[in-house]
Design a protein around this motif. Structure first.
Motif, mmCIF file in Angstrom:
data_model
loop_
_atom_site.group_PDB
_atom_site.id
_atom_site.type_symbol
_atom_site.label_atom_id
_atom_site.label_comp_id
_atom_site.label_asym_id
_atom_site.label_seq_id
_atom_site.Cartn_x
_atom_site.Cartn_y
_atom_site.Cartn_z
ATOM 1 N N MET A 1 -20.378 23.683 -61.098
ATOM 2 C CA MET A 1 -19.881 24.902 -61.482
ATOM 3 C C MET A 1 -20.572 25.710 -62.166
ATOM 4 N N ASN A 2 -20.648 26.518 -61.806
ATOM 5 C CA ASN A 2 -21.576 27.760 -63.012
ATOM 6 C C ASN A 2 -20.768 28.346 -64.515
ATOM 7 N N ILE A 3 -21.572 28.895 -65.173
ATOM 8 C CA ILE A 3 -20.558 29.358 -66.076
ATOM 9 C C ILE A 3 -21.556 29.873 -66.880
ATOM 10 N N GLU A 4 -21.289 31.611 -66.515
ATOM 11 C CA GLU A 4 -21.756 32.638 -67.111
ATOM 12 C C GLU A 4 -21.558 33.264 -68.667
ATOM 13 N N GLU A 5 -22.355 33.876 -69.291
ATOM 14 C CA GLU A 5 -21.564 34.473 -70.878
ATOM 15 C C GLU A 5 -22.696 35.356 -71.146
ATOM 16 N N VAL A 6 -21.556 36.400 -71.523
ATOM 17 C CA VAL A 6 -21.948 37.701 -72.204
ATOM 18 C C VAL A 6 -21.726 37.613 -73.324
ATOM 19 N N VAL A 7 -22.301 37.574 -74.545
ATOM 20 C CA VAL A 7 -22.158 38.110 -76.021
ATOM 21 C C VAL A 7 -22.632 39.738 -76.247
ATOM 22 N N PHE B 1 -14.356 38.181 -66.396
ATOM 23 C CA PHE B 1 -14.381 37.880 -67.106
ATOM 24 C C PHE B 1 -13.641 37.382 -68.295
ATOM 25 N N SER B 2 -13.526 36.733 -69.516
ATOM 26 C CA SER B 2 -12.944 36.234 -69.905
ATOM 27 C C SER B 2 -13.281 36.660 -71.236
ATOM 28 N N ILE C 1 -18.041 39.223 -79.844
ATOM 29 C CA ILE C 1 -17.117 38.570 -78.043
ATOM 30 C C ILE C 1 -18.330 38.246 -77.604
ATOM 31 N N LEU C 2 -17.331 37.005 -77.037
ATOM 32 C CA LEU C 2 -17.817 35.605 -76.314
ATOM 33 C C LEU C 2 -17.234 36.415 -74.823
ATOM 34 N N LEU C 3 -18.202 36.591 -74.104
ATOM 35 C CA LEU C 3 -16.812 36.679 -72.150
ATOM 36 C C LEU C 3 -17.729 35.435 -71.891
ATOM 37 N N ARG C 4 -16.557 35.118 -70.792
ATOM 38 C CA ARG C 4 -16.956 34.288 -69.871
ATOM 39 C C ARG C 4 -16.759 33.462 -68.336
ATOM 40 N N ARG C 5 -17.613 33.406 -67.306
ATOM 41 C CA ARG C 5 -16.585 33.787 -65.750
ATOM 42 C C ARG C 5 -17.401 32.182 -65.616
ATOM 43 N N VAL C 6 -16.530 31.500 -64.674
ATOM 44 C CA VAL C 6 -16.887 29.946 -64.512
ATOM 45 C C VAL C 6 -16.592 30.499 -62.961
ATOM 46 N N ASP D 1 -22.637 49.679 -88.460
ATOM 47 C CA ASP D 1 -23.479 51.072 -87.938
ATOM 48 C C ASP D 1 -23.225 51.699 -86.209
ATOM 49 N N GLY D 2 -22.341 50.657 -85.521
ATOM 50 C CA GLY D 2 -22.317 50.912 -84.620
ATOM 51 C C GLY D 2 -23.128 50.708 -83.357
ATOM 52 N N SER D 3 -24.223 49.923 -82.900
ATOM 53 C CA SER D 3 -25.170 49.609 -82.543
ATOM 54 C C SER D 3 -24.676 48.225 -81.808
ATOM 55 N N THR D 4 -25.277 48.807 -80.370
ATOM 56 C CA THR D 4 -24.611 47.490 -79.866
ATOM 57 C C THR D 4 -25.897 46.390 -79.240
ATOM 58 N N GLN D 5 -25.855 44.743 -79.282
ATOM 59 C CA GLN D 5 -26.060 44.148 -78.729
ATOM 60 C C GLN D 5 -25.511 43.434 -78.058
ATOM 61 N N VAL D 6 -26.752 43.572 -75.754
ATOM 62 C CA VAL D 6 -25.516 42.490 -75.042
ATOM 63 C C VAL D 6 -26.490 41.702 -74.912
ATOM 64 N N ASN D 7 -26.143 40.605 -74.788
ATOM 65 C CA ASN D 7 -26.967 39.525 -74.285
ATOM 66 C C ASN D 7 -25.857 38.389 -73.530
ATOM 67 N N THR D 8 -26.560 38.147 -72.624
ATOM 68 C CA THR D 8 -26.027 37.676 -71.467
ATOM 69 C C THR D 8 -26.601 35.842 -71.079
ATOM 70 N N MET D 9 -26.503 35.037 -70.573
ATOM 71 C CA MET D 9 -26.909 33.572 -70.259
ATOM 72 C C MET D 9 -26.060 32.940 -68.927
ATOM 73 N N GLY D 10 -27.252 32.110 -68.243
ATOM 74 C CA GLY D 10 -26.358 31.458 -67.363
ATOM 75 C C GLY D 10 -26.179 31.896 -65.573
ATOM 76 N N PHE D 11 -26.804 33.393 -65.582
ATOM 77 C CA PHE D 11 -27.049 33.966 -64.577
ATOM 78 C C PHE D 11 -27.827 33.817 -63.627
#
Lengths: 69, 131
Positions: free
Chosen positions: A1-7, B110-111, B125-130, A13-23
């Motif tokens: 099972m592979n879990i991919e996450e994006v935070v 993603f959810s 916001i935490l989004l996840r795809r399994v 102030d409107g600036s956005t940070q994108v952090n990805t994990m598990g790709f």
């Protein structure tokens, strides 16, 4: 099972940070391309971890590299 | 693998802008909106809240020179009624980011696992795809 996450963290102030994990490889850049485009495509900085280079021989990386910067 | 990216959020998508305004609790006409201003005057805007308070509205029009939506309103009158430009626009921009995150990631499978208002005023916001 592979879990991919994006935070996604949107500051007051409107600036956005994108952090990805598990790709795998550069898939994380693909996954957030539309996200960044609709946020205005004004990337201030991007940090890639070592894992991004795990599949350096993967031919699909050529096309993806165009989106950098 | 991971990456960490910082983006200066600009409002470029009309649908997500509409979602942001609706999420904030405002009533937004489906098409162009007639925005109330000083002394009973009004003007059209592509997207807008006709009457935010006391007959004064806020509109958004596409600004080609900056490739983004920009706001139009009688901010000095709105300030008299407790609506402050930066505060209002920052909130809209934040909710726009939430709408963008959902609308671009959910079609990819993603959810949203959690969405939290943090102490520093940010929304996480935490989004996840399994798979």
């Amino acid at each position: 099972m592979n879990i991919e996450e994006v935070v996604v963290t949107i500051a007051a102030d409107g600036s956005t940070q994108v952090n990805t994990m598990g790709f795998t490889g550069m898939a994380c850049v693909d996954a957030t391309r539309d996200l960044e485009r609709l946020l205005g495509n004004e990337v201030l900085d991007r940090t890639l971890t070592d894992e991004a280079f795990q599949q350096a021989d993967n031919p699909t990386q050529q096309g993806i590299s165009d989106s950098w910067g | 693998m991971s990456h960490f990216t910082r983006v200066a959020t600009r409002i470029v998508d009309e649908t997500c802008l509409r979602t942001a305004l609706t999420t904030a609790g405002y009533s937004v006409p489906a098409g162009p909106a007639t925005i109330g201003g000083w002394n009973g005057q009004s003007r059209q805007a592509t997207v807008g809240i006709p009457d935010l308070t006391h007959g004064y509205g806020v509109g958004f029009d596409w600004e080609a020179s900056h490739n983004m939506f920009s706001s139009v309103a009688d901010w000095s009158e709105l300030a008299h009624h407790g609506v402050h430009r930066d505060q209002f626009l920052n909130k809209v921009t934040q909710l726009y980011g939430v709408a963008v995150a959902r609308s671009t990631m959910e079609p990819q499978g993603f959810s949203v696992v959690e969405q939290t208002d943090q102490r520093d005023g940010s929304i996480r916001i935490l989004l996840r795809r399994v798979s």
